[in-house]
Design a protein around this motif. Structure first.
Motif, PDB file in Angstrom:
ATOM      1  N   MET A 154       0.286  20.129  12.234  1.00  0.00           N
ATOM      2  CA  MET A 154      -0.879  18.985  11.342  1.00  0.00           C
ATOM      3  C   MET A 154      -1.115  19.139  10.035  1.00  0.00           C
ATOM      4  SD  MET A 154      -4.366  19.740  13.059  1.00  0.00           S
ATOM      5  CE  MET A 154      -3.307  18.944  14.447  1.00  0.00           C
ATOM      6  N   SER A 190      -2.078  17.507   7.571  1.00  0.00           N
ATOM      7  CA  SER A 190      -3.132  17.407   6.376  1.00  0.00           C
ATOM      8  C   SER A 190      -3.558  18.444   6.114  1.00  0.00           C
ATOM      9  CB  SER A 190      -4.452  16.671   7.091  1.00  0.00           C
ATOM     10  OG  SER A 190      -4.511  17.358   7.963  1.00  0.00           O
ATOM     11  N   CYS A 246       0.145  -5.284   5.816  1.00  0.00           N
ATOM     12  CA  CYS A 246       0.358  -3.397   6.506  1.00  0.00           C
ATOM     13  C   CYS A 246      -0.170  -2.049   6.442  1.00  0.00           C
ATOM     14  CB  CYS A 246       1.699  -3.943   5.240  1.00  0.00           C
ATOM     15  SG  CYS A 246       0.987  -2.682   3.882  1.00  0.00           S
ATOM     16  N   LEU A 247       0.380  -1.161   6.681  1.00  0.00           N
ATOM     17  CA  LEU A 247      -0.511   0.148   6.906  1.00  0.00           C
ATOM     18  C   LEU A 247      -0.872   0.509   6.248  1.00  0.00           C
ATOM     19  CD1 LEU A 247       2.141   2.431   6.796  1.00  0.00           C
ATOM     20  CD2 LEU A 247       2.333   0.359   5.984  1.00  0.00           C
ATOM     21  N   ASP A 260      15.556   0.815   6.931  1.00  0.00           N
ATOM     22  CA  ASP A 260      14.941   0.548   8.304  1.00  0.00           C
ATOM     23  C   ASP A 260      15.088  -0.774   8.534  1.00  0.00           C
ATOM     24  OD1 ASP A 260      13.216   2.680   8.682  1.00  0.00           O
ATOM     25  OD2 ASP A 260      11.840   2.326   7.763  1.00  0.00           O
ATOM     26  N   LYS A 319       7.426   3.028   2.736  1.00  0.00           N
ATOM     27  CA  LYS A 319       6.237   1.862   3.095  1.00  0.00           C
ATOM     28  C   LYS A 319       5.079   2.307   3.166  1.00  0.00           C
ATOM     29  CE  LYS A 319       7.958   2.606   7.502  1.00  0.00           C
ATOM     30  NZ  LYS A 319       9.675   2.717   8.563  1.00  0.00           N
ATOM     31  N   SER A 340      -4.340  10.953   3.496  1.00  0.00           N
ATOM     32  CA  SER A 340      -3.728  12.295   4.291  1.00  0.00           C
ATOM     33  C   SER A 340      -3.000  10.909   5.777  1.00  0.00           C
ATOM     34  CB  SER A 340      -4.977  12.748   5.360  1.00  0.00           C
ATOM     35  OG  SER A 340      -5.489  12.162   5.634  1.00  0.00           O
ATOM     36  N   TRP A 341      -3.964   9.832   5.969  1.00  0.00           N
ATOM     37  CA  TRP A 341      -2.688   8.776   7.045  1.00  0.00           C
ATOM     38  C   TRP A 341      -1.588   8.619   7.253  1.00  0.00           C
ATOM     39  CZ3 TRP A 341      -7.749   4.351   8.035  1.00  0.00           C
ATOM     40  CH2 TRP A 341      -8.569   5.895   8.322  1.00  0.00           C
ATOM     41  N   MET A 342      -1.557   8.373   5.523  1.00  0.00           N
ATOM     42  CA  MET A 342      -0.248   8.171   5.513  1.00  0.00           C
ATOM     43  C   MET A 342       0.615   8.957   5.194  1.00  0.00           C
ATOM     44  SD  MET A 342       0.163   5.016   4.458  1.00  0.00           S
ATOM     45  CE  MET A 342      -1.609   4.447   5.210  1.00  0.00           C
ATOM     46  N   GLU A 390       0.606  11.384   7.232  1.00  0.00           N
ATOM     47  CA  GLU A 390       1.498  11.849   8.768  1.00  0.00           C
ATOM     48  C   GLU A 390       1.845  10.701   8.581  1.00  0.00           C
ATOM     49  OE1 GLU A 390      -2.297  12.966  11.769  1.00  0.00           O
ATOM     50  OE2 GLU A 390      -2.650  10.702  11.176  1.00  0.00           O
ATOM     51  N   ALA A 391       1.530   9.733   8.322  1.00  0.00           N
ATOM     52  CA  ALA A 391       3.022   8.608   9.101  1.00  0.00           C
ATOM     53  C   ALA A 391       4.536   9.076   8.468  1.00  0.00           C
ATOM     54  CB  ALA A 391       2.704   7.554   8.478  1.00  0.00           C
ATOM     55  N   GLU A 392       4.026   9.008   7.766  1.00  0.00           N
ATOM     56  CA  GLU A 392       5.507   9.450   6.272  1.00  0.00           C
ATOM     57  C   GLU A 392       5.181  10.899   5.459  1.00  0.00           C
ATOM     58  OE1 GLU A 392       8.626   5.832   6.390  1.00  0.00           O
ATOM     59  OE2 GLU A 392       7.620   5.980   4.639  1.00  0.00           O
ATOM     60  N   LYS A 402      14.518  16.536   4.707  1.00  0.00           N
ATOM     61  CA  LYS A 402      14.981  15.939   5.984  1.00  0.00           C
ATOM     62  C   LYS A 402      16.021  15.367   6.083  1.00  0.00           C
ATOM     63  CE  LYS A 402      14.677  10.990   7.978  1.00  0.00           C
ATOM     64  NZ  LYS A 402      13.091  10.176   9.021  1.00  0.00           N
TER      65      LYS A 402
END
Lengths: 275, 191, 791
Positions: C1, C3, C99-100, C267, C680, C691-693, C695-697, C733
């Motif tokens: 989870m 978020s 883009c995203l 990347d 990105k 929160s979508w971002m 979740e992505a990174e 990371k």
């Protein structure tokens, strides 16, 4: 919560199946034996098990939809077989209550219930061996499920029918020990061989089990002590002390298999480990 | 046999930009924690400093995964209710009315495509934008892709065009479910 | 989870709930059927794209792209966004796909944390205590403060902080907007030069190329045989629209060899590079010197090209009156300082093996055409001016200039697009400070000599008022956020700060009056951009302004009225009148530009993919097309720089070791270099609250396993990064995608100090310094030494 309900479902149902197998055998060997307590408990465990299985559903009130796909789905078959087993067991108990003298029908229904139950264990195992969780795949799952049913069923049967089951004492002891030996012999080397796997999902599963190592030790400790206690009581005469030992043994085996089963579900890592 | 549809992924040129993931999320209004299409980062190797200079054999690549609408979809055969089913175009679809939320499909799908929706207590998953396709459009992720490395179409045509590989490092063997998927693998992902 | 760990949003939401309490009418404006916090639909129930009204909109933040997004609207609610999907989408006629971030705009528009009404600070500045006020009261206070401060301290005490949240032609946060027009009518305001993206580059490069700035267009990537990228990561920073990264793919498919020099295995490297050359931050100019040594000593350099087009490469081509030993060649061969810039010398500094340096020199010199490209990362350092100036040396020494497939080591360029801009009139104040020195300008008077202010010998006043419209540089994106917060907390220094934004950002937290601004979905506006193609997009008003939000033009009018200058401010033109004027200018310059109505309807205009070749005319005939340098040639040696006579400002692109670099004594205390790469998932700090971002990174500190193991840190552990300036707590990371000795905290996370002042979100500027670079007085935000420990 998901793991808990699945654990309760499979352990209760397998214990019930094991009990009914020994009730059936018991009624054949001891023609005077009724094994009322054991039958009642088997029916009760079966009902608890079925009820538990619904707890993990997002929509428990639509649980009957799960009967739709007998032709293709092992899970659907599991519900059919489990339901049938519990239904037959309850039927046997009902006959016992209403017409206890009608032994043939009780024996017959018990026999069919046991057969359906034993088949149900194969179906239950297939639910998991046919999934995409590599840790669940393979024969160890069958062994775990049958060994749990036989060991728990035998000892709980003995505990609940200690007077009527005297003649069966050695059979119970032999069954428990045999089941546990097979369980140890099949499962332990499998775990060791999995440790060398490069499959990411297996590695993930083992990492989860590693985190539950204490529980794992408890599982095997409980199961092994439980089995040894049975051997010990098998050679004694019936006494209050022995009844207590059987109770302790039954508890240890039940809890041991229960926590072991929880670990089995908790170790779920699908496919390649994508998540 | 009915025609099957699936995705082509040119993984070699995927930059892991997540645009497919977000376009899917927006189009399908998915809650936090639920991704019908998800972009995975894989990396490995080492980068070390030795005698004052750097040595590296590191690699990194991306994999964008959604439902692969498999030919042998284990989510379909495993589903006890029939909620997970094949649509006429061979895509795997999910009927929320039949779903009881048993999550057995999640145990069956090696691609982690079915997602449990905690707010609804049932499963949901990529429907390959069946609404858009019925209107003659591409799935949202395909038309979102910045690098033009995603395609959707009849899998036979995609295979004729790009070969039939559906195996890369990080994915389970395609023998399990026969995914309607073609991947041009990143050089570090070749199995 | 993912978020659930997203503390910023939760924190500010809680705060908002407190503010909003008792004003349910405002909350009632929130469309409940569409917001990201609303109940999600299950598939197949109702399409969020079909049977909707589709209106063109725009993504207008400060990234390397500008994009069209199309709103799918039903009952006045945006159900989802798509992007440009018109045309054949071939390399020559590409779709300008967003883009995203563009695809996540619905989360911005309907974010529960949107600023909903004007507010007034009631506690200490920055303490987070606010009171809801009416627009009238907010405007009255603001007008009175403008009047008071201009009268008391003069126009030069008023400053527009660097703000890059919105790049519409009308809703333009960073340059021509209604507030600036208003302030000019009031007599003007203190200006800045430079920006946070490339201050050092844009200040330094003109010394070499005149007013040169950008190079060849990315459309020409595939025409190169070899592409060498210095600290450039287009796979994250040049993604949307028809942007560089797409042409990298074409280049790769065309067989172009791609080499990337970067401390991170970015990347871009992972997908496109044939070779990754990891390098210690701040040492790119040392690598260039080492490469130059190999080229010179092996006779690989193009002497004829240097003789014809450059000044200062060797002693034979120096400006008059410069003592011997000051040429680039003398520096490289060690004739001026006794240290030849051998590959061994460069290897010890950069961490690149000697043989790699030698081979790279031979590759660059031996492959034609070679496209040398630099990103903005290498110049955001304490020696950034000379990092920026060093890279072009490789193109100059190999004659890779002015022909197809070459680039002079500058940023990528593009075709130009012409349009109008909002008229802001004349600024009565000519003084300009470096964009990075506004905190100093609050504390003290800045001078031309010490601080390189322009247009005056010294500032007439310290900054007493800041207008912070659509920007997060007030706290978050400026260096040393903790120190900046302490400075602003003292409201006797900067007496009034006006904020206008979509969200309660770390910067709006430090304002006195906050005005809720509209997003691009609540107004009509136009954006333009030059990349592979030149583009213009029309963004239609999609929804009515949310809550009590207003546009900058509305605020300008209201303030002008209160300040009694409405006559001068109001030229009788509506927003749409202005947009029509801008379109007219575009039509005059681009014959195929559509009518205003057609443009508004379609929302997109793009030129053809254009192969721009940098300095083509100059190379064809340098006499007829001289550069705007003092000599008209490329100045490898700059007499202007030489005349500054400053030990940290060389006249040629030397490697200049920095105080927080890989060879600094401070490394004993803080052994790791900390950079802050662009991801990105954000445009600077925009989208950090998505929160979508997350979740992505998710926001994490990158560090190498060697450094992690030495500190007992595993992947995913919470770690503490600290130096004298501050402490950040964030998850690590642990990845081999970064060299040992370096860590990277992705820039743009919202500064969130806990009660001990420890930032718990992962804002790089908790660790960065106010000290500007020596020449450009720009931001050195990648030059930091830190230590890390397990939290």
């Amino acid at each position: 919560m998901e793991h808990v309900s699945l654990t309760l479902f499979s352990i209760c149902l397998q214990a019930a199946i094991g009990i009914m197998v020994f009730v059936t055998i018991g009624r054949l060997i001891n023609k005077d034996g009724v094994f009322k307590n054991a039958m009642f408990v088997a029916a009760g465990l079966g009902i608890i098990g079925l009820f538990s299985s619904m707890l993990h559903l997002g929509r428990p009130f639509k649980a009957f939809y799960a009967l739709n796909q007998f032709a293709s789905s092992w899970l659907s078959r599991e519900i059919w077989f489990s339901g049938l087993f519990v239904g037959l067991t309850v039927l046997a108990v009902l006959v016992l209550i209403i017409k206890p003298q009608n032994k043939a029908i009780i024996n017959g229904v018990s026999l069919v219930a046991s057969a359906v139950g034993l088949a149900a264990i194969a179906v239950m195992s297939s639910v998991f061996t046919n999934s995409s969780v590599p840790f669940w795949q393979g024969g160890a799952t069958f062994v775990e499920f049958y060994a749990a049913a036989i060991s728990m069923g035998a000892i709980i049967f003995l505990f609940l029918s200690i007077g009527e089951a005297v003649k069966l004492k050695k059979l119970v002891a032999f069954s428990v020990v045999a089941a546990i030996i097979v369980q140890v012999v099949a499962v332990m080397p499998n775990l060791i061989s999995l440790a060398n796997s490069s499959n990411e999902a297996i590695i993930g599963s083992l990492a989860i089990l590693n985190g539950l190592a204490t529980v794992g030790i408890l599982k095997w400790l409980f199961i092994l002590i439980g089995a040894m206690l049975v051997v010990w009581v098998a050679k004694d005469e019936i006494s209050p002390a022995m009844t207590n030992t059987v109770m302790v043994s039954a508890l240890l085996l039940f809890v041991g298999q229960l926590v072991g089963r929880y670990m089995f579900y908790a170790a779920m890592v699908v496919g390649s480990g994508l998540s | 046999m009915a025609k099957r549809y699936g995705f082509y992924i040119d993984q070699e040129n995927c930059i892991g930009c997540f645009t497919c993931q977000i376009a899917c999320k927006d189009k399908n209004d998915l809650p936090d924690g639920v991704l019908w299409r998800k972009v995975y980062e894989f990396s490995g190797g080492t980068t070390i400093e030795e005698n004052g200079v750097f040595k590296s054999n590191v690699f990194a690549y991306w994999l964008s995964m959604a439902c692969n609408h498999c030919e042998n979809a284990k989510c379909v055969t495993g589903c006890p209710t029939g909620a997970m089913h094949y649509a006429n175009d061979g895509t795997v679809q999910h009927d929320p009315d039949l779903c009881i939320g048993c999550q057995y499909c999640r145990m069956n799908c090696p691609y982690d495509a079915p997602k449990f929706m905690e707010d609804k207590n049932i499963i949901s998953k990529c429907d390959a934008c069946i609404d858009l396709r019925e209107a003659g459009k591409n799935p949202a992720c395909v038309d979102a892709c910045l690098m033009r490395v995603l395609e959707f179409g009849p899998i036979d045509e995609l295979r004729a065009k790009y070969g039939s590989n559906a195996n890369v490092k990080g994915l389970p063997s395609s023998d399990i479910t026969k995914p309607s998927l073609v991947i041009n693998p990143h050089k570090a992902a070749i199995k | 989870m993912l978020s659930k760990g997203f503390e910023i949003s939760r924190r500010s939401f809680v705060k908002w709930s407190a503010v909003v309490a008792g004003s349910s009418t405002l909350v009632g404006c929130m469309p409940t059927t569409s917001g990201v916090d609303s109940e999600s639909t299950v598939a197949n129930l109702e399409s969020r794209q079909l049977n909707t009204e589709v209106k063109p909109s725009i993504c207008w933040h400060n990234c390397g792209g500008r994009c069209q997004i199309k709103a799918h609207v039903k009952d006045g609610v945006v159900l989802s966004f798509t992007t440009d999907n018109e045309g054949p989408d071939t390399p020559d006629d590409l779709q300008a796909r967003a883009c995203l971030k563009g695809r996540a705009q619905r989360q911005r528009l309907y974010h529960p944390d949107r600023l909903k009404y004007p507010m007034k600070r009631v506690g200490e500045r920055g303490a987070g205590k606010w009171e809801q006020i009416s627009w009238d009261e907010a405007l009255d206070i603001t007008a009175a403060e403008i009047k008071r401060i201009v009268e008391t301290y003069g126009n030069e005490s008023v400053y527009f902080n660097y703000s890059c949240g919105a790049y519409g032609l009308l809703n333009q946060t960073n340059s021509n907007n209604a507030l600036r027009r208003l302030l000019n009518i009031m007599g003007g305001y203190l200006q800045f030069y430079g920006n946070y993206s490339q201050a050092n580059y844009m200040y330094a490069i003109p010394y070499m190329f005149g007013n040169g700035y950008a190079g060849s267009s990315p459309v020409t990537f595939p025409d190169a045989k070899l592409l060498v990228l210095f600290g450039d990561n287009p796979a994250c920073t040049r993604v949307g629209g028809f942007n560089s990264v797409y042409y990298l793919k074409l280049a790769k498919q065309n067989g172009t060899r791609i080499v990337v020099i970067d401390p991170r295995y970015s990347d871009t490297v992972g997908t496109f590079a044939d070779q990754w050359i990891p390098i210690r931050p701040t040492t790119d100019s040392a690598l260039v010197a080492g490469l130059a040594y190999v080229m010179i000593t092996e006779g690989l350099h193009n002497q004829a090209f240097l003789d014809k087009y450059c000044v200062g490469f060797d002693e034979e081509h120096m400006p008059e009156g410069i003592p011997a030993g000051n040429s680039y060649k003398s520096y490289i061969l060690g004739e001026s300082d006794g240290q030849a810039k051998t590959p061994e010398w460069a290897s010890a500094i950069t961490g690149i093996p000697v043989e790699t340096i030698i081979q790279l020199a031979r590759d660059i010199a031996g492959t034609k055409p070679c496209f040398i490209l630099q990103g903005r990362g290498i110049q955001r350092h304490m020696n950034g001016e000379f990092q920026a100036l060093a890279v072009p040396m490789l193109a100059l020494m190999t004659g890779n200039l002015g022909t197809l497939g070459t680039n002079p080591g500058l940023y990528e360029g593009g075709p130009s697009f012409k349009t109008g801009s909002y008229p802001i009139g004349e600024n009565g104040v000519s003084t300009k400070i470096s964009v990075f020195m506004w905190t100093d300008a609050i504390e003290r008077i800045l001078t031309k000599e010490k601080d390189r202010i322009q247009g005056a010998e010294q500032t007439a006043s310290t900054i007493k008022m800041i207008i912070n419209y659509g920007g997060n540089t007030l706290i978050n994106q400026h260096s040393d956020s903790g120190r900046t917060a302490r400075l602003l907390k003292d409201d006797s220094k900067c007496e009034f700060i006006l904020g206008m934004d979509n969200f309660m950002t770390p910067s709006t937290e430090y304002c006195d009056i906050i005005l809720p601004g509209v997003t691009q979905f609540e107004v009509n506006d136009i954006i333009t951009r030059s990349m592979g193609h030149a583009v213009a997009y029309y963004g239609q008003k999609i929804v009515e302004p949310m809550y009590e939000c207003k546009s900058v033009n509305e605020v300008g009018y209201a303030l002008a009225e209160r300040l009694g200058v409405l006559d001068q401010f109001d030229d009788g033109k509506s927003d749409e009148d202005y947009l029509k004027e801008f379109v007219k200018i575009s039509q005059n310059n681009h014959p195929d530009f559509p009518s205003y109505e057609e443009f508004k309807e379609k929302g997109i205009y793009k030129t053809e993919a254009t192969k721009v070749i940098a300095y083509e005319k100059f190379v064809q005939d340098p006499q007829a097309n001289p550069l705007p340098t003092p000599t008209g040639l490329i100045e490898v040696f700059s007499k202007d720089l030489y005349d500054i006579q400053h030990p940290e400002i060389p006249a040629i692109p030397k490697y200049m070791p920095v105080g927080e670099g890989p060879q600094a004594p401070l490394k004993d205390t803080y052994p790791l270099q900390c950079i802050g790469h662009h991801t990105k998932r954000r445009v600077h700090s925009t989208f950090d609250n998505s929160s979508w971002m997350e979740e992505a990174e998710p926001q994490m500190l990158w560090m190498n396993p060697q450094d992690a193991t030495a500190r007992g840190i595993s992947d995913g552990d919470l770690v503490k990064i600290y130096n004298e300036r501050g402490t950040v707590k964030v998850k690590a990371k642990v990845t081999p995608r970064l060299i040992p000795g370096v860590c990277s905290l992705p820039q743009g996370a919202w500064y969130t100090p806990d009660q001990n002042g420890v930032d718990v979100r992962g804002n790089i500027n908790t660790l960065t310094t106010w000290t500007p670079t020596p020449l450009a007085k720009g931001n050195p935000q990648h030059t930091n030494l830190v230590e890390i420990e397990k939290a």
